[in-house]
Write a protein that holds these residues in place. Structure first.
Motif, PDB file in Angstrom:
ATOM      1  N   LEU A 147     -34.239  33.025 -50.860  1.00  0.00           N
ATOM      2  CA  LEU A 147     -33.097  33.440 -50.051  1.00  0.00           C
ATOM      3  C   LEU A 147     -33.356  33.185 -48.570  1.00  0.00           C
ATOM      4  CD1 LEU A 147     -30.309  34.977 -50.278  1.00  0.00           C
ATOM      5  CD2 LEU A 147     -31.594  37.000 -49.559  1.00  0.00           C
ATOM      6  N   GLY A 148     -32.633  32.260 -47.979  1.00  0.00           N
ATOM      7  CA  GLY A 148     -32.698  32.026 -46.551  1.00  0.00           C
ATOM      8  C   GLY A 148     -34.008  31.414 -46.093  1.00  0.00           C
ATOM      9  N   PHE A 149     -33.953  30.705 -44.988  1.00  0.00           N
ATOM     10  CA  PHE A 149     -35.178  30.128 -44.421  1.00  0.00           C
ATOM     11  C   PHE A 149     -36.072  31.226 -43.861  1.00  0.00           C
ATOM     12  CE2 PHE A 149     -32.294  26.337 -43.703  1.00  0.00           C
ATOM     13  CZ  PHE A 149     -32.875  25.566 -44.698  1.00  0.00           C
ATOM     14  N   ARG A 150     -37.386  31.033 -43.979  1.00  0.00           N
ATOM     15  CA  ARG A 150     -38.341  31.986 -43.427  1.00  0.00           C
ATOM     16  C   ARG A 150     -38.352  31.937 -41.907  1.00  0.00           C
ATOM     17  NH1 ARG A 150     -43.004  30.397 -44.230  1.00  0.00           N
ATOM     18  NH2 ARG A 150     -42.693  28.496 -45.446  1.00  0.00           N
ATOM     19  N   GLU A 151     -38.142  30.761 -41.354  1.00  0.00           N
ATOM     20  CA  GLU A 151     -38.079  30.564 -39.910  1.00  0.00           C
ATOM     21  C   GLU A 151     -36.880  29.677 -39.598  1.00  0.00           C
ATOM     22  OE1 GLU A 151     -41.766  28.708 -39.005  1.00  0.00           O
ATOM     23  OE2 GLU A 151     -42.959  30.544 -39.231  1.00  0.00           O
ATOM     24  N   ASP A 152     -36.450  29.704 -38.342  1.00  0.00           N
ATOM     25  CA  ASP A 152     -35.354  28.822 -37.943  1.00  0.00           C
ATOM     26  C   ASP A 152     -35.708  27.376 -38.290  1.00  0.00           C
ATOM     27  OD1 ASP A 152     -34.247  31.086 -36.889  1.00  0.00           O
ATOM     28  OD2 ASP A 152     -34.438  30.489 -34.793  1.00  0.00           O
ATOM     29  N   ALA A 153     -34.734  26.663 -38.829  1.00  0.00           N
ATOM     30  CA  ALA A 153     -34.938  25.255 -39.187  1.00  0.00           C
ATOM     31  C   ALA A 153     -33.907  24.421 -38.438  1.00  0.00           C
ATOM     32  CB  ALA A 153     -34.804  25.055 -40.684  1.00  0.00           C
ATOM     33  N   ALA A 154     -34.368  23.470 -37.648  1.00  0.00           N
ATOM     34  CA  ALA A 154     -33.458  22.651 -36.860  1.00  0.00           C
ATOM     35  C   ALA A 154     -32.534  21.847 -37.776  1.00  0.00           C
ATOM     36  CB  ALA A 154     -34.253  21.706 -35.967  1.00  0.00           C
ATOM     37  N   PRO A 155     -31.262  21.712 -37.412  1.00  0.00           N
ATOM     38  CA  PRO A 155     -30.325  20.957 -38.252  1.00  0.00           C
ATOM     39  C   PRO A 155     -30.823  19.554 -38.598  1.00  0.00           C
ATOM     40  CG  PRO A 155     -29.128  22.135 -36.543  1.00  0.00           C
ATOM     41  CD  PRO A 155     -30.585  22.315 -36.236  1.00  0.00           C
ATOM     42  N   GLU A 156     -31.458  18.874 -37.632  1.00  0.00           N
ATOM     43  CA  GLU A 156     -31.939  17.524 -37.922  1.00  0.00           C
ATOM     44  C   GLU A 156     -33.088  17.538 -38.929  1.00  0.00           C
ATOM     45  OE1 GLU A 156     -33.580  18.821 -33.845  1.00  0.00           O
ATOM     46  OE2 GLU A 156     -31.654  18.886 -34.932  1.00  0.00           O
ATOM     47  N   ARG A 157     -33.851  18.610 -38.932  1.00  0.00           N
ATOM     48  CA  ARG A 157     -34.936  18.728 -39.913  1.00  0.00           C
ATOM     49  C   ARG A 157     -34.367  18.928 -41.313  1.00  0.00           C
ATOM     50  NH1 ARG A 157     -39.550  23.474 -39.930  1.00  0.00           N
ATOM     51  NH2 ARG A 157     -41.069  22.433 -41.292  1.00  0.00           N
ATOM     52  N   ILE A 158     -33.352  19.784 -41.406  1.00  0.00           N
ATOM     53  CA  ILE A 158     -32.700  19.994 -42.697  1.00  0.00           C
ATOM     54  C   ILE A 158     -32.085  18.687 -43.191  1.00  0.00           C
ATOM     55  CG2 ILE A 158     -30.860  21.243 -43.886  1.00  0.00           C
ATOM     56  CD1 ILE A 158     -31.277  23.502 -41.781  1.00  0.00           C
ATOM     57  N   ALA A 159     -31.434  17.970 -42.288  1.00  0.00           N
ATOM     58  CA  ALA A 159     -30.818  16.702 -42.664  1.00  0.00           C
ATOM     59  C   ALA A 159     -31.864  15.713 -43.183  1.00  0.00           C
ATOM     60  CB  ALA A 159     -30.071  16.111 -41.474  1.00  0.00           C
ATOM     61  N   GLU A 160     -33.049  15.715 -42.592  1.00  0.00           N
ATOM     62  CA  GLU A 160     -34.117  14.825 -43.053  1.00  0.00           C
ATOM     63  C   GLU A 160     -34.602  15.229 -44.444  1.00  0.00           C
ATOM     64  OE1 GLU A 160     -37.058  11.722 -42.911  1.00  0.00           O
ATOM     65  OE2 GLU A 160     -35.100  12.082 -41.960  1.00  0.00           O
ATOM     66  N   TRP A 161     -34.749  16.526 -44.688  1.00  0.00           N
ATOM     67  CA  TRP A 161     -35.134  16.992 -46.032  1.00  0.00           C
ATOM     68  C   TRP A 161     -34.112  16.518 -47.064  1.00  0.00           C
ATOM     69  CZ3 TRP A 161     -35.973  22.798 -44.379  1.00  0.00           C
ATOM     70  CH2 TRP A 161     -37.195  22.910 -43.702  1.00  0.00           C
ATOM     71  N   VAL A 162     -32.850  16.636 -46.722  1.00  0.00           N
ATOM     72  CA  VAL A 162     -31.802  16.246 -47.661  1.00  0.00           C
ATOM     73  C   VAL A 162     -31.801  14.736 -47.848  1.00  0.00           C
ATOM     74  CG1 VAL A 162     -29.318  16.211 -48.048  1.00  0.00           C
ATOM     75  CG2 VAL A 162     -30.404  18.286 -47.178  1.00  0.00           C
ATOM     76  N   ARG A 163     -31.947  13.984 -46.754  1.00  0.00           N
ATOM     77  CA  ARG A 163     -31.927  12.522 -46.846  1.00  0.00           C
ATOM     78  C   ARG A 163     -33.060  12.010 -47.725  1.00  0.00           C
ATOM     79  NH1 ARG A 163     -34.231   8.127 -44.912  1.00  0.00           N
ATOM     80  NH2 ARG A 163     -35.741   9.305 -43.659  1.00  0.00           N
ATOM     81  N   THR A 164     -34.245  12.598 -47.579  1.00  0.00           N
ATOM     82  CA  THR A 164     -35.416  12.142 -48.339  1.00  0.00           C
ATOM     83  C   THR A 164     -35.597  12.892 -49.649  1.00  0.00           C
ATOM     84  OG1 THR A 164     -36.880  13.680 -47.158  1.00  0.00           O
ATOM     85  CG2 THR A 164     -36.599  11.459 -46.232  1.00  0.00           C
ATOM     86  N   GLN A 165     -34.730  13.890 -49.879  1.00  0.00           N
ATOM     87  CA  GLN A 165     -34.828  14.746 -51.059  1.00  0.00           C
ATOM     88  C   GLN A 165     -36.246  15.313 -51.198  1.00  0.00           C
ATOM     89  OE1 GLN A 165     -32.221  15.929 -53.512  1.00  0.00           O
ATOM     90  NE2 GLN A 165     -31.556  15.643 -51.382  1.00  0.00           N
ATOM     91  N   ASP A 166     -36.701  15.939 -50.120  1.00  0.00           N
ATOM     92  CA  ASP A 166     -38.027  16.557 -50.062  1.00  0.00           C
ATOM     93  C   ASP A 166     -37.936  17.968 -50.636  1.00  0.00           C
ATOM     94  OD1 ASP A 166     -40.531  17.541 -49.474  1.00  0.00           O
ATOM     95  OD2 ASP A 166     -40.618  16.637 -47.469  1.00  0.00           O
ATOM     96  N   SER A 167     -37.992  18.066 -51.973  1.00  0.00           N
ATOM     97  CA  SER A 167     -37.815  19.344 -52.655  1.00  0.00           C
ATOM     98  C   SER A 167     -38.860  20.364 -52.240  1.00  0.00           C
ATOM     99  CB  SER A 167     -37.874  19.142 -54.171  1.00  0.00           C
ATOM    100  OG  SER A 167     -36.776  18.387 -54.621  1.00  0.00           O
ATOM    101  N   SER A 168     -40.108  19.927 -52.135  1.00  0.00           N
ATOM    102  CA  SER A 168     -41.176  20.879 -51.802  1.00  0.00           C
ATOM    103  C   SER A 168     -40.980  21.468 -50.416  1.00  0.00           C
ATOM    104  CB  SER A 168     -42.545  20.203 -51.918  1.00  0.00           C
ATOM    105  OG  SER A 168     -42.652  19.110 -51.026  1.00  0.00           O
ATOM    106  N   ALA A 169     -40.509  20.664 -49.467  1.00  0.00           N
ATOM    107  CA  ALA A 169     -40.268  21.182 -48.124  1.00  0.00           C
ATOM    108  C   ALA A 169     -39.108  22.166 -48.119  1.00  0.00           C
ATOM    109  CB  ALA A 169     -39.995  20.034 -47.162  1.00  0.00           C
ATOM    110  N   MET A 170     -38.030  21.823 -48.814  1.00  0.00           N
ATOM    111  CA  MET A 170     -36.875  22.715 -48.852  1.00  0.00           C
ATOM    112  C   MET A 170     -37.233  24.047 -49.489  1.00  0.00           C
ATOM    113  SD  MET A 170     -33.469  20.446 -49.651  1.00  0.00           S
ATOM    114  CE  MET A 170     -34.105  18.992 -50.485  1.00  0.00           C
ATOM    115  N   LEU A 171     -37.851  24.003 -50.645  1.00  0.00           N
ATOM    116  CA  LEU A 171     -38.183  25.246 -51.341  1.00  0.00           C
ATOM    117  C   LEU A 171     -39.233  26.034 -50.566  1.00  0.00           C
ATOM    118  CD1 LEU A 171     -37.227  26.487 -54.057  1.00  0.00           C
ATOM    119  CD2 LEU A 171     -39.384  25.702 -55.036  1.00  0.00           C
ATOM    120  N   GLY A 172     -40.209  25.320 -50.018  1.00  0.00           N
ATOM    121  CA  GLY A 172     -41.260  25.994 -49.276  1.00  0.00           C
ATOM    122  C   GLY A 172     -40.788  26.666 -48.010  1.00  0.00           C
TER     123      GLY A 172
END
Length: 346
Positions: A147-172
């Motif tokens: 539930l929710g990010f543990r720390e603030d996540a910059a929009p461009e960082r989130i966009a990069e996770w989605v673009r690369t489908q970095d599941s471990s980064a998103m879940l972590g």
């Protein structure tokens, strides 16, 4: 339509399972609760008393009454009886509620849902999709939700996770929260979240099927299915990138498993403008309201103002119209009672 038909339409009614096929596995806990053998592998959601169809699939997800009519059509034909005059004044013929049983046979992907404002601007809907989870069962060694990010996540960082489908980064990046039966979690629109394998919930939602699937690879066929028909940039505007600290989590999570009074309010106060839910046990008086009853254990009856009764037992899912009037639940049973928001709350 005859008056007899109308009288039948506005009484509390037990409903059959309604499990539209999903992209993820589950369903065994729903079958066990209902006492049936159909634990279809991709039937992890039972849409209870649903007047909401699946996104892009208008014939899927809607509940039927025992006489074959769609519940949505019955409510639209007589909203005053089903919903009550105050609710109709606020929400028209919408129930303003979607209830599901959800049995996560595997971890769900990281995703989020749009707010009312975003849904109105981009999706032509009055409602976004705020939701809440009531944990009613768990299996496995480590049942968790995210539930929710543990720390603030910059929009461009989130966009990069989605673009690369970095599941471990998103879940972590999310708060991992151990859960047990009786725990409840309020999930405001925009909150990135996931449900872990082995978690069985009653889920309350606003009446839409809007999801932005951030982690689509391995779950959906393509990115085209992940963003509600929007371009990726627009879809990612739904994401709340703020970190959730202990104070925020404490305002969203309740631990009610140790409470055993006749009526236990289940959801955090932040959920009140969206929906209401109580755990009921034994003899309880119910005010007039549209509602959904899910019987978790035992057996009993719902006694209505006109003298009619509805027999209930473990696994029964029932829709209760406002016209049932002041009613009484009795017997040795435990049930979750779900209702729309009280009028005037939003």
């Amino acid at each position: 339509m005859s008056s007899v038909h109308n009288a039948q339409a506005v009484r509390p009614t037990a409903l059959p399972a309604n499990q539209p096929r999903q992209f993820y596995r589950g369903g065994a806990s729903i079958a066990a609760l209902r006492g049936g053998g159909d634990d279809q592998e991709f039937g992890p959601e039972d849409w209870v008393a649903s007047t909401t169809h699946r996104f892009g699939k208008p014939d899927s997800g809607l509940s039927h009454l025992p006489d074959g009519r769609l519940l949505r059509e019955a409510v639209s034909a007589d909203p005053q009886s089903w919903l009550g005059p105050e609710h109709v004044s606020a929400y028209g013929d919408s129930t303003a509620l979607l209830v599901k049983l959800l049995d996560a046979g595997q971890r769900l992907p990281v995703h989020c849902h749009p707010s009312d404002t975003f849904a109105k601007q981009h999706l032509g809907s009055r409602f976004g999709k705020t939701e809440a989870w009531i944990v009613v069962g768990t299996s496995g060694a480590d049942p968790v939700v995210y539930l929710g990010f543990r720390e603030d996540a910059a929009p461009e960082r989130i966009a990069e996770w989605v673009r690369t489908q970095d599941s471990s980064a998103m879940l972590g990046a999310l708060n991992e929260i151990p859960v047990k039966p009786g725990d409840t979690v309020h999930v405001p629109a925009g909150t990135p979240h996931a449900i872990g394998a082995g978690v069985f919930i009653v889920e309350l939602q606003q009446p839409t099927d809007f999801s932005v699937t951030l982690e689509w690879q391995g779950f959906l066929a393509s990115a085209e299915d992940a963003f509600l028909g929007l371009n990726e940039s627009a879809a990612l505007e739904t994401v709340n990138h703020s970190g959730f600290d202990d104070a925020v989590l404490g305002s969203l999570i309740k631990r009610t498993g140790g409470l055993d009074s006749a009526r236990v309010p289940l959801l955090a106060s932040d959920a009140e403008p969206f929906f209401r839910a109580d755990r009921l046990h034994g003899t309880v008086e119910l005010d007039p309201s549209f509602g959904v009853l899910i019987v978790l254990d035992g057996a009993g009856k719902l006694h209505c103002e006109d003298g009619s009764e509805l027999a209930l037992q473990r696994g029964t899912t029932a829709v209760v119209p406002h016209s049932a009037g002041p009613s009484r639940l009795d017997g040795d049973l435990t049930a979750v009672h779900c209702r729309p928001p009280a009028t005037g709350r939003r």
